[in-house]
Motif scaffolding. Structure first.
Motif, mmCIF file in Angstrom:
data_model
loop_
_atom_site.group_PDB
_atom_site.id
_atom_site.type_symbol
_atom_site.label_atom_id
_atom_site.label_comp_id
_atom_site.label_asym_id
_atom_site.label_seq_id
_atom_site.Cartn_x
_atom_site.Cartn_y
_atom_site.Cartn_z
ATOM 1 N N ASP A 1 0.812 -1.215 0.000
ATOM 2 C CA ASP A 1 0.000 0.000 0.000
ATOM 3 C C ASP A 1 0.847 1.268 0.000
ATOM 4 O O ASP A 1 0.320 2.370 0.112
ATOM 5 N N GLY A 2 2.182 1.104 -0.110
ATOM 6 C CA GLY A 2 3.064 2.265 -0.192
ATOM 7 C C GLY A 2 3.027 3.129 1.054
ATOM 8 O O GLY A 2 2.973 4.350 0.968
ATOM 9 N N VAL B 1 10.744 2.769 -8.289
ATOM 10 C CA VAL B 1 10.720 4.104 -7.681
ATOM 11 C C VAL B 1 10.127 4.013 -6.279
ATOM 12 O O VAL B 1 10.710 4.498 -5.299
ATOM 13 N N LEU B 2 8.965 3.356 -6.165
ATOM 14 C CA LEU B 2 8.291 3.298 -4.869
ATOM 15 C C LEU B 2 9.132 2.520 -3.860
ATOM 16 O O LEU B 2 9.351 2.983 -2.726
ATOM 17 N N ALA B 3 9.622 1.342 -4.255
ATOM 18 C CA ALA B 3 10.381 0.492 -3.324
ATOM 19 C C ALA B 3 11.620 1.228 -2.810
ATOM 20 O O ALA B 3 11.924 1.202 -1.612
ATOM 21 N N ALA C 1 12.200 4.563 -2.845
ATOM 22 C CA ALA C 1 11.837 5.766 -2.081
ATOM 23 C C ALA C 1 11.429 5.377 -0.660
ATOM 24 O O ALA C 1 11.772 6.064 0.307
ATOM 25 N N ALA D 1 16.173 5.778 -6.870
ATOM 26 C CA ALA D 1 16.304 6.782 -5.801
ATOM 27 C C ALA D 1 17.711 7.383 -5.794
ATOM 28 O O ALA D 1 18.712 6.667 -5.824
ATOM 29 N N TYR E 1 19.663 14.009 2.497
ATOM 30 C CA TYR E 1 18.218 14.073 2.719
ATOM 31 C C TYR E 1 17.919 14.817 4.010
ATOM 32 O O TYR E 1 18.521 14.522 5.049
ATOM 33 N N ASN F 1 12.137 17.365 5.283
ATOM 34 C CA ASN F 1 11.603 17.188 3.937
ATOM 35 C C ASN F 1 11.001 15.790 3.777
ATOM 36 O O ASN F 1 9.922 15.607 3.205
ATOM 37 N N ILE F 2 11.720 14.796 4.310
ATOM 38 C CA ILE F 2 11.222 13.420 4.224
ATOM 39 C C ILE F 2 9.936 13.291 5.039
ATOM 40 O O ILE F 2 9.075 12.476 4.729
ATOM 41 N N VAL G 1 6.932 13.106 3.065
ATOM 42 C CA VAL G 1 6.637 11.808 2.440
ATOM 43 C C VAL G 1 5.885 10.940 3.429
ATOM 44 O O VAL G 1 4.907 10.272 3.089
ATOM 45 N N ASP H 1 2.433 11.899 3.618
ATOM 46 C CA ASP H 1 1.723 11.436 2.429
ATOM 47 C C ASP H 1 1.484 9.927 2.487
ATOM 48 O O ASP H 1 0.480 9.420 2.023
ATOM 49 N N LEU H 2 2.465 9.217 3.011
ATOM 50 C CA LEU H 2 2.398 7.760 2.945
ATOM 51 C C LEU H 2 1.527 7.136 4.026
ATOM 52 O O LEU H 2 0.945 6.090 3.819
ATOM 53 N N THR I 1 6.716 -4.341 -7.616
ATOM 54 C CA THR I 1 6.336 -4.189 -6.216
ATOM 55 C C THR I 1 5.145 -3.236 -6.141
ATOM 56 O O THR I 1 5.023 -2.331 -6.950
ATOM 57 N N PHE J 1 4.398 10.366 -9.149
ATOM 58 C CA PHE J 1 5.375 11.046 -8.292
ATOM 59 C C PHE J 1 5.656 12.466 -8.779
ATOM 60 O O PHE J 1 5.670 12.722 -9.976
ATOM 61 N N LEU K 1 10.888 14.979 -4.755
ATOM 62 C CA LEU K 1 11.070 15.213 -3.324
ATOM 63 C C LEU K 1 12.224 16.198 -3.179
ATOM 64 O O LEU K 1 13.392 15.817 -3.205
ATOM 65 N N LEU L 1 2.644 10.404 -4.702
ATOM 66 C CA LEU L 1 3.742 10.470 -3.750
ATOM 67 C C LEU L 1 4.822 11.451 -4.188
ATOM 68 O O LEU L 1 4.836 11.903 -5.328
ATOM 69 N N LEU L 2 5.752 11.684 -3.254
ATOM 70 C CA LEU L 2 6.980 12.418 -3.586
ATOM 71 C C LEU L 2 8.098 11.383 -3.670
ATOM 72 O O LEU L 2 8.106 10.416 -2.925
ATOM 73 N N PRO M 1 12.544 10.784 -4.418
ATOM 74 C CA PRO M 1 13.872 11.338 -4.726
ATOM 75 C C PRO M 1 14.404 10.726 -6.009
ATOM 76 O O PRO M 1 15.303 9.907 -5.997
ATOM 77 N N GLU N 1 4.883 5.447 -12.327
ATOM 78 C CA GLU N 1 5.388 4.065 -12.250
ATOM 79 C C GLU N 1 4.187 3.133 -12.272
ATOM 80 O O GLU N 1 3.303 3.251 -11.419
#
Lengths: 196, 488
Positions: free
Chosen positions: A64-65, A137-139, A141, A177, A183, A187-188, A191, A194-195, B374, B381, B384, B430-431, B433, B448
């Motif tokens: 579910d990210g 990208v998701l994995a 990030a 990534a 980082y 800023n993170i 995320v 959002d997540l 995944t 996106f 970030l 999402l954001l 990097p 993605e």
């Protein structure tokens, strides 16, 4: 073709074969040495004593990210960078379980955590962390975000994090990534909002 | 211990011989690779798009991949089952057509009828390949249209796409050669003393006035046409330095004498009176600024040796995103939005090269496409990056150029996510990097795709990809008015 020429060619062929085997031998030796060095590095970590301490981990879930906040008990060493390292190893431990919602490459480990000043942490992961990390990208990030916010949650002075692989800067974690930048924990934090 | 004279000579000979052997082997390896990189691709020109198809050398002749050949022309669903290879091709608005071949055999079936290839069918890594010489006839049969293959220069024309040119020499002072094209063109132009070379990589230029046209003119001595390695070239030769200018919206290129270089400035030059107007030799007018236009640049991630994620052992990310990119381009075209692909074949491009090319193209919007096994559904996106007060009009730092466009990028991402939602496709905004998105000096998003609820294979399903492509295109169309057009 004279016998001498044939002999010369045979000798050259044998030398070429010999060099190829020697190159292969050297390659295997380097790999073996790196493995031994990594094991020694793990063995050099000071043993942690004392009662287990509750630490906060932000564990990623691919389905579910999301990043989920969870508490685990870890025995923490007294030295600050060793504590940070122990926290990240606990996070990696979650990901290395067979039932992990966000699997990372087998053998992934944190070699060291360094501090630049008081607020910047340099996380040095081993090669397996990046080489065997699932590409996406998701994995990727999620992995980066979980490392940064987990460090910040347990050592609130840490505001900036950079990730190295085997002591070297790397362009991306597994093709996506960005690992060249620092980082910012704040800023993170976006995320994570959002997540979650 | 010193070696005897004979032994040392023998040792020297062996070392020198080994070095020569390695040098010869290495040199041959390098030459083979250089040749294959330059020559082993076919350029296909179709009414929808121009694209490149990598060629494979097998059975002593070039072969083209069926999926790579047909995918830009419609929907393709291909499967290799042992030695059998089945492909369903659906042209736009048409019905699915089936092709069947068997590895190592030259007989197959196309649209249910027997079809004989001039050489055996080849399957490599789950991909089917047909001899280059049959590609023209095969596409003609599938699309029921005229095709023309120029086999040696590796160029294939589908439909009546050929662009022809006319030559008109005006003996003014200096002489001017007008090259008129039946459609607008945009070749790369190289000049050297006495020569102007126009290279057409994307345009289906064919010769219509003979390959060599000589002129008896004091400046322009001739024009020659050639085609090779998937491109066409027009060479204008002359007796003095020349230059080329575009006119008539790219339908005309004017080659004429270059102005004489300005004399080298002397130390403390004396002021000169204004030069009288020269009506004989009008000075070249500065080019009018180009009209702003709305271009979407689609960047299918990875390519070449960088396969990206292995979605399945035989389905790399680089192939999934290239197919999706072509669908998005098609859907944007249906909505009247011009789009180009940053790569339209299986080539490797570094992250910095992608960012440089994207920024040079000055798009109104940049979209990076990725795929992963995944998660599920579609992830949208934006970059970030820490919020920064940067103006797009000024110089932007390379590593955080995207920070100046985050608001517009967010609008596009939101619009695309809303379109995905309206089509009931699982999606997450999402954001991330992600490079090279951070370096893009334009509104930018990354999309993605992960498998829908079902199995991983479904990520390549034509219907699923079409729905995703329609959502992306509709999302962009919905916010088009918010995105500024950009001067090229």
């Amino acid at each position: 073709m004279t016998r001498r020429v044939l002999v010369m060619f045979a000798v050259l062929a044998i030398i070429a074969l010999g060099l190829a085997f020697y190159a292969l031998h050297l390659k295997r030796k380097v790999a073996r040495d790196e493995q031994v060095a990594a094991q020694q590095q793990l063995a050099l970590a000071p043993p942690a004593n004392g009662p287990p301490t509750s630490v906060t981990l932000y564990v990623a879930s691919d389905s579910d990210g999301t990043l989920r906040r969870t508490q685990v008990n870890v025995t923490l060493p007294p030295e600050r960078t060793e504590r940070d390292r122990a926290v990240l190893r606990a996070l990696f431990g979650q990901y290395l379980q067979s039932s992990s919602p966000h699997p990372i490459g087998a053998g992934a480990d944190v070699r060291d955590v360094y501090l630049l000043g008081d607020d910047t942490a340099i996380v040095d992961a081993n090669a397996a962390f990046a080489d065997a990390h699932p590409s996406g990208v998701l994995a990727e990030a999620l992995t980066v975000a979980s490392i940064v916010v987990t460090l910040n949650a347990n050592d609130t002075k840490i505001q900036r994090v950079k990730i190295l692989v085997n002591g070297q800067e790397r362009e991306t974690l597994a093709g996506h990534a960005d690992l060249r930048r620092f980082y910012e924990a704040s800023n993170i934090g976006q995320v994570v909002k959002d997540l979650q | 211990m010193p070696l005897s004279g004979r032994r040392s000579r023998l040792a020297l000979a062996i070392v020198a011989g080994s070095a020569l052997l390695f040098a010869a082997l290495w040199g041959r390896h390098a030459i083979v690779h250089a040749q294959s990189a330059a020559q082993n691709q076919l350029t296909v020109y179709s009414p929808q798009t121009s694209y490149s198809v990598p060629l494979l050398d097998a059975n002593g002749q070039p072969y083209a991949g069926l999926v790579e050949l047909l995918e830009p022309l419609g929907s393709v669903d291909a499967r290799a089952d042992g030695k059998k290879y089945k492909l369903h091709f659906t042209p736009p608005g048409g019905r699915p057509l089936e092709l069947q071949f068997t590895e190592g055999k030259n007989k197959g079936k196309v649209r249910g009828n027997g079809y004989k290839l001039p050489a055996n069918f080849v399957v490599q890594n789950g991909r089917g390949y047909v001899p280059l010489s049959v590609t023209s006839a095969l596409i003609a049969k599938l699309l029921a249209t005229d095709t023309e293959l120029h086999a040696a220069p590796r160029r294939l024309f589908i439909g009546n796409v050929q662009v022809r040119y006319t030559l008109e020499l005006h003996k003014d002072n200096p002489s001017r050669l007008l090259l008129g094209f039946s459609s607008p063109v945009n070749p790369s132009i190289a000049t050297e003393p006495g020569r102007v070379r126009l290279t057409f990589r994307r345009e289906p230029i064919v010769s219509s006035v003979g390959e060599n046209v000589p002129y008896s003119d004091p400046l322009i001595t001739g024009v020659s046409f050639s085609e090779h390695d998937g491109l066409a070239e027009l060479d204008v030769t002359g007796t003095a330095p020349m230059m080329a200018n575009f006119a008539d919206g790219g339908r005309t290129i004017i080659v004429t004498g270059a102005p004489a270089p300005a004399p080298v400035a002397q130390a403390a030059p004396a002021p000169l009176p204004p030069a009288p107007a020269n009506t004989q030799n009008p000075t070249p007018q500065p080019r009018q600024p180009a009209t702003p236009r709305f271009l979407v640049l689609i960047d299918p991630a990875h390519g070449g040796s960088d396969i990206g994620a292995a979605i399945t052992p035989s389905l790399p990310e680089k192939d999934v995103v290239l197919a999706l990119a072509r669908r998005v381009q098609h859907e944007l075209a249906n909505r009247g939005i011009a789009a180009s692909l940053l790569r339209n074949s299986d080539v490797a491009i570094t992250l910095d090269q992608r960012a440089t090319s994207a920024n040079a193209a000055r798009p109104a919007l940049y979209i990076a496409l990725h795929a992963a096994n995944t998660g599920q559904g579609v992830h949208v996106f934006t970059a970030l990056l820490p919020a920064a007060n940067l103006s797009p009009q000024g110089f932007l730092p390379w590593d955080t150029a995207q920070a100046a466009y985050l608001e517009l990028s967010g609008s596009v991402a939101g619009s695309v996510a809303a379109e995905l939602e309206s089509r009931k496709l699982p999606n997450t905004r999402l954001l991330a990097p992600l490079r090279p998105m951070n370096n893009i000096a334009a509104p930018a998003i990354a999309v993605e795709i992960a498998p829908p609820a079902g199995t991983v294979d479904e990520i390549a399903n034509a219907a699923y990809q079409d729905q995703v492509a329609q959502s992306i295109a509709a999302g962009i169309a919905a916010v088009r008015a918010k995105l500024p057009e950009v001067r090229p």
